[in-house]
Motif scaffolding. Structure first.
Motif, PDB file in Angstrom:
ATOM      1  N   VAL A 183       7.974  97.876  30.041  1.00 12.37           N
ATOM      2  CA  VAL A 183       7.204  96.919  29.243  1.00 12.37           C
ATOM      3  C   VAL A 183       6.564  95.948  30.231  1.00 12.37           C
ATOM      4  O   VAL A 183       7.259  95.298  31.011  1.00 12.37           O
ATOM      5  N   ILE A 184       5.244  95.881  30.218  1.00 12.13           N
ATOM      6  CA  ILE A 184       4.507  95.019  31.141  1.00 12.13           C
ATOM      7  C   ILE A 184       3.982  93.817  30.376  1.00 12.13           C
ATOM      8  O   ILE A 184       3.170  93.956  29.457  1.00 12.13           O
ATOM      9  N   GLY A 185       4.451  92.647  30.756  1.00 13.55           N
ATOM     10  CA  GLY A 185       3.980  91.414  30.150  1.00 13.55           C
ATOM     11  C   GLY A 185       2.985  90.729  31.064  1.00 13.55           C
ATOM     12  O   GLY A 185       3.330  90.334  32.180  1.00 13.55           O
ATOM     13  N   VAL A 186       1.749  90.627  30.611  1.00 15.54           N
ATOM     14  CA  VAL A 186       0.689  90.002  31.402  1.00 15.54           C
ATOM     15  C   VAL A 186       0.556  88.548  30.945  1.00 15.54           C
ATOM     16  O   VAL A 186       0.069  88.268  29.853  1.00 15.54           O
ATOM     17  N   TYR A 187       1.032  87.633  31.784  1.00 11.86           N
ATOM     18  CA  TYR A 187       0.998  86.217  31.417  1.00 11.86           C
ATOM     19  C   TYR A 187      -0.444  85.743  31.294  1.00 11.86           C
ATOM     20  O   TYR A 187      -1.257  85.939  32.199  1.00 11.86           O
TER      21      TYR A 187
ATOM     22  N   TYR B 132      11.313  95.943  32.825  1.00  5.75           N
ATOM     23  CA  TYR B 132      10.481  94.901  32.231  1.00  5.75           C
ATOM     24  C   TYR B 132       9.732  94.219  33.381  1.00  5.75           C
ATOM     25  O   TYR B 132      10.351  93.766  34.345  1.00  5.75           O
ATOM     26  N   VAL B 133       8.409  94.195  33.258  1.00  6.27           N
ATOM     27  CA  VAL B 133       7.548  93.788  34.363  1.00  6.27           C
ATOM     28  C   VAL B 133       6.755  92.553  33.972  1.00  6.27           C
ATOM     29  O   VAL B 133       6.119  92.512  32.910  1.00  6.27           O
ATOM     30  N   LYS B 134       6.775  91.548  34.826  1.00  3.19           N
ATOM     31  CA  LYS B 134       5.938  90.362  34.632  1.00  3.19           C
ATOM     32  C   LYS B 134       4.750  90.438  35.574  1.00  3.19           C
ATOM     33  O   LYS B 134       4.893  90.705  36.767  1.00  3.19           O
ATOM     34  N   VAL B 135       3.543  90.190  35.031  1.00  6.50           N
ATOM     35  CA  VAL B 135       2.313  90.267  35.819  1.00  6.50           C
ATOM     36  C   VAL B 135       1.433  89.071  35.458  1.00  6.50           C
ATOM     37  O   VAL B 135       1.371  88.664  34.298  1.00  6.50           O
ATOM     38  N   ASP B 136       0.738  88.498  36.433  1.00  6.87           N
ATOM     39  CA  ASP B 136      -0.253  87.459  36.162  1.00  6.87           C
ATOM     40  C   ASP B 136      -1.559  88.112  35.707  1.00  6.87           C
ATOM     41  O   ASP B 136      -1.871  89.251  36.099  1.00  6.87           O
ATOM     42  N   ASP B 137      -2.354  87.362  34.924  1.00  3.34           N
ATOM     43  CA  ASP B 137      -3.577  87.962  34.387  1.00  3.34           C
ATOM     44  C   ASP B 137      -4.743  87.974  35.370  1.00  3.34           C
ATOM     45  O   ASP B 137      -5.830  88.452  35.036  1.00  3.34           O
ATOM     46  N   ASN B 138      -4.531  87.458  36.588  1.00  5.16           N
ATOM     47  CA  ASN B 138      -5.576  87.563  37.613  1.00  5.16           C
ATOM     48  C   ASN B 138      -5.290  88.698  38.588  1.00  5.16           C
ATOM     49  O   ASN B 138      -5.833  88.751  39.682  1.00  5.16           O
TER      50      ASN B 138
END
Length: 254
Positions: free
Chosen positions: A30-34, A128-134
């Motif tokens: 699951v990739i969450g793009v902040y 579970y993956v956290k990613v910035d939107d840039n």
């Protein structure tokens, strides 16, 4: 025996109803793009990058990947900021809206608690993956990395770093609780915040213990502090050190 079993399952107090992919299989990630209220352009760039690489939400789900933009609610509940996100989500259907979280820059460390808790309760996934939107993601490279780590409990994967604790108020990256980090004023080793990955049991730990977990001034150091007290396996992967070139990287700075 019950404590041992709970620990092996990620410190679960009780089983949580979860969903996997449409086929019922366990997801890969699951990739969450902040994202934030003023970041619609960044979201459109991220979506456009996905499309240009031949990916849609459905095609990624078929490969066991869920992608969602992660955002909280406005301090003024129900205002135009919330309304605009709801309207955008009605069209794109690619948001994970954290109703219990107030979206603000200073609340980012707490956002990690809400994201991992909500994601692990909603989807049954290996990672579970956290990613910035840039960030511009190479999904093929990320999937390859994740598949190589499949079945590895306690995995904390990222571009590991440490650095100076900023003790002077008013400076960029100021840490109000700088005195807790010792005379040398350096952070412990932690994954850089642009992108990092937690295995399921670590995300479950955050979910179960979110109320008591201490959040510092920055999200990446906060998550790193939570991992320090666990039997987490730190995996320093240079492919997750995002750069502008993107050569031999999972990510590049958009």
């Amino acid at each position: 025996m019950e404590l041992t079993l709970a620990k092996s399952q990620g410190y679960l107090k009780s089983q949580v109803q979860q969903t996997g992919s449409s086929s019922g299989k366990k997801l890969l990630a699951v990739i969450g793009v902040y994202s934030g209220f003023g970041s619609r352009l960044r979201r459109n760039i991220f979506r456009g990058s996905m499309t240009s690489k031949g990916y849609t939400l459905q095609k990624l789900e078929e490969r066991g990947i869920i992608v969602r933009f992660v955002i909280g609610r406005s301090p003024n509940r129900g205002d135009s900021l919330d309304h605009n996100i709801d309207v955008e989500n009605h069209v794109t259907k690619d948001f994970l809206i954290l109703d219990g979280h107030e979206e603000a820059q200073e609340e980012l460390p707490k956002k990690a608690k809400f994201f991992f808790s909500t994601a692990v309760q909603t989807w049954n996934s290996e990672f579970y993956v956290k990613v910035d939107d840039n960030i511009d993601l190479d999904f093929d490279a990320l999937i390859e990395l994740l598949q190589s780590r499949r079945g590895q409990d306690g995995a904390y994967i990222g571009c590991m770093k440490s650095g100076e604790v900023v003790a002077e108020e008013g400076k960029l990256w100021y840490e109000p609780e700088w005195w807790k980090f010792g005379d040398q004023k350096t952070y412990f080793r932690h994954a850089a915040g642009s992108i990092f990955i937690l295995s399921k049991n670590l995300a479950q730990y955050i979910d179960i213990n979110s109320v008591s977990l201490k959040a510092y001034a920055h999200e990446d150091t906060s998550v790193g502090s939570w991992m320090m007290g666990l039997q987490a396996t730190y995996i320093d992967d240079s492919r997750l050190c995002c750069s502008y070139s993107g050569q031999d990287k999972v990510c590049s700075l958009a």
